[in-house]
Design an enzyme around this catalytic site. Sequence first.
Site, PDB file in Angstrom:
ATOM      1  N   TYR A 182      55.125   5.843 -22.923  1.00  0.00           N
ATOM      2  CA  TYR A 182      53.829   6.524 -23.010  1.00  0.00           C
ATOM      3  C   TYR A 182      53.026   6.212 -21.768  1.00  0.00           C
ATOM      4  O   TYR A 182      53.301   5.251 -21.058  1.00  0.00           O
ATOM      5  CB  TYR A 182      53.060   6.100 -24.275  1.00  0.00           C
ATOM      6  CG  TYR A 182      52.490   4.714 -24.236  1.00  0.00           C
ATOM      7  CD1 TYR A 182      53.237   3.632 -24.680  1.00  0.00           C
ATOM      8  CD2 TYR A 182      51.200   4.491 -23.754  1.00  0.00           C
ATOM      9  CE1 TYR A 182      52.704   2.361 -24.648  1.00  0.00           C
ATOM     10  CE2 TYR A 182      50.665   3.215 -23.721  1.00  0.00           C
ATOM     11  CZ  TYR A 182      51.426   2.146 -24.166  1.00  0.00           C
ATOM     12  OH  TYR A 182      50.901   0.884 -24.136  1.00  0.00           O
ATOM     13  N   CYS A 183      52.009   7.048 -21.531  1.00  0.00           N
ATOM     14  CA  CYS A 183      51.110   6.789 -20.422  1.00  0.00           C
ATOM     15  C   CYS A 183      49.684   7.063 -20.864  1.00  0.00           C
ATOM     16  O   CYS A 183      49.306   6.687 -21.964  1.00  0.00           O
ATOM     17  CB  CYS A 183      51.503   7.573 -19.180  1.00  0.00           C
ATOM     18  SG  CYS A 183      51.636   9.342 -19.431  1.00  0.00           S
ATOM     19  N   ARG A 184      48.889   7.702 -20.012  1.00  0.00           N
ATOM     20  CA  ARG A 184      47.461   7.763 -20.292  1.00  0.00           C
ATOM     21  C   ARG A 184      47.079   8.725 -21.398  1.00  0.00           C
ATOM     22  O   ARG A 184      46.419   8.369 -22.359  1.00  0.00           O
ATOM     23  CB  ARG A 184      46.714   8.152 -19.022  1.00  0.00           C
ATOM     24  CG  ARG A 184      46.804   7.086 -17.981  1.00  0.00           C
ATOM     25  CD  ARG A 184      46.517   7.648 -16.630  1.00  0.00           C
ATOM     26  NE  ARG A 184      46.579   6.607 -15.611  1.00  0.00           N
ATOM     27  CZ  ARG A 184      46.746   6.835 -14.330  1.00  0.00           C
ATOM     28  NH1 ARG A 184      46.882   8.073 -13.908  1.00  0.00           N
ATOM     29  NH2 ARG A 184      46.801   5.857 -13.478  1.00  0.00           N
TER      30      ARG A 184
END
Lengths: 239, 239
Positions: A182-184
Amino acid sequence: MGDREKKTVLFEQVARVGKALGSGKRLELLDLLAQGERSVEHLAAAAQLGVSTTSAHLQVLRQAGLVNARREGTWVHYGLAGLDVYRLFEQLRNVAGDRVADVGRAREDYLDSGRPAAIPPTQEVSRDELLTRVGAGDVTVLDVRPVEEYAAAHIPGAISIPVEELPRRIDELPSGQQVVAYCRGAYCVLAYEAVALLHAAGRDALRLHEGMLEWRVHELPVESGTTATATAIAADPAR
Amino acid sequence: MGDREKKTVLFEQVARVGKALGSGKRLELLDLLAQGERSVEHLAAAAQLGVSTTSAHLQVLRQAGLVNARREGTWVHYGLAGLDVYRLFEQLRNVAGDRVADVGRAREDYLDSGRPAAIPPTQEVSRDELLTRVGAGDVTVLDVRPVEEYAAAHIPGAISIPVEELPRRIDELPSGQQVVAYCRGAYCVLAYEAVALLHAAGRDALRLHEGMLEWRVHELPVESGTTATATAIAADPAR
DNA sequence: CCACTATTCTAGACTTCTTTGGAATACTGG
DNA sequence: CCAGTATTCCAAAGAAGTCTAGAATAGTGG
């Protein structure tokens, strides 16, 4: 002051907030701030703006009550004024995406680029699913954002490997387990790239639907600080 | 096109919707449209704008996908593009009201004027409470908006008496029952005036929290068309 | 108290919105 | 097909927002 004037004043005040949302650059700043606090300099670099211009935009956002500033030494750290501001931002993007045809196209254009192969949207895990699978312990959660953002807040138990370090640190991930990267947030490409890299390395990997930001908006549990596996930041003397 | 340019384009597109929300006059138009479809002429009169200016604003709103137009003869009726647009509008007002101190003040300034005496906010009925009391039949629901708006959609069982006709038609209301008056929405003053008038006439009257618009956003039941008690519109041959 | 840094302020050029009145367009009814 | 009406388009003036570079401000560390 007559009724009409008062009405005009009232709407004009609300429009101040609307105006603040009426510039692509300011929306970009809001998007960055939604990830966490940032300095003016950082924001200017990330949004490719002059420092003065960035400062001016931040004043507009602050007067609209969308961001607040916290002084720390010579630095001023800006941050979103609250989760309701992010919800407003999100609602704006939703309406824009649903109603303006070009937005949907621009978004796909942006997210579809820079990856070796297109990743079908089915390779996503929902937040709820991830939470239960984390509880069951049958999944490795991978945070591919820069280490500072990981340190500020991350999904409990997640491992931090920024995407640019992923190729040479891929062995740090336990083998034999599925990886969820996952990221932002919804408009962040890092997790897309990470999944592509993991696939190229023969790993079983999925992407979390949206990202950290939406995770926080839904008030799901977060952890902060560094962990033993994130060796890169242990050497940072500033913390 | 590079990543950065695409990102810029994406945010610029979303900003088009933001820009549309960045003018007091346009917000006023949205507020009016949230009550129901309106012609350009009607909007121009209600917002005290020239017809050309109004048309121009409506074009901006339409290009942002916030309103849509429906042609009927030589008239063009504009309306909100969807409930999500109203939610966006509402969220904008909430954030504005919470974060910009002036908005809260301007709002009170506007709503507190034009009434004989200040009406304490406690004399409100919630939507849920009204629904159950309507079911029990121990309350008269009074719609004080203009008859066209009543005809478009109203709370089931409500009686229509526009506020300017209320003084001479007050006897149409069954005596001995509490009256709950409502109008357009949170920013509409009609129900405030109506309750003041009813109190002056010795009636027991309350105000519905917010108004018709929020009623619809919460997807509560509505009725449309005219009723036997609303004699004023029975003579309108256009329906 | 001085040098240094991050940020904000200022002034000016440039661009984009807003408003206005009049012309053009789209539709209705005879 | 013509008169009449509602709306949109157009051009121009004025207002407001954006960006840039350089000066001013606020705070740090010696």
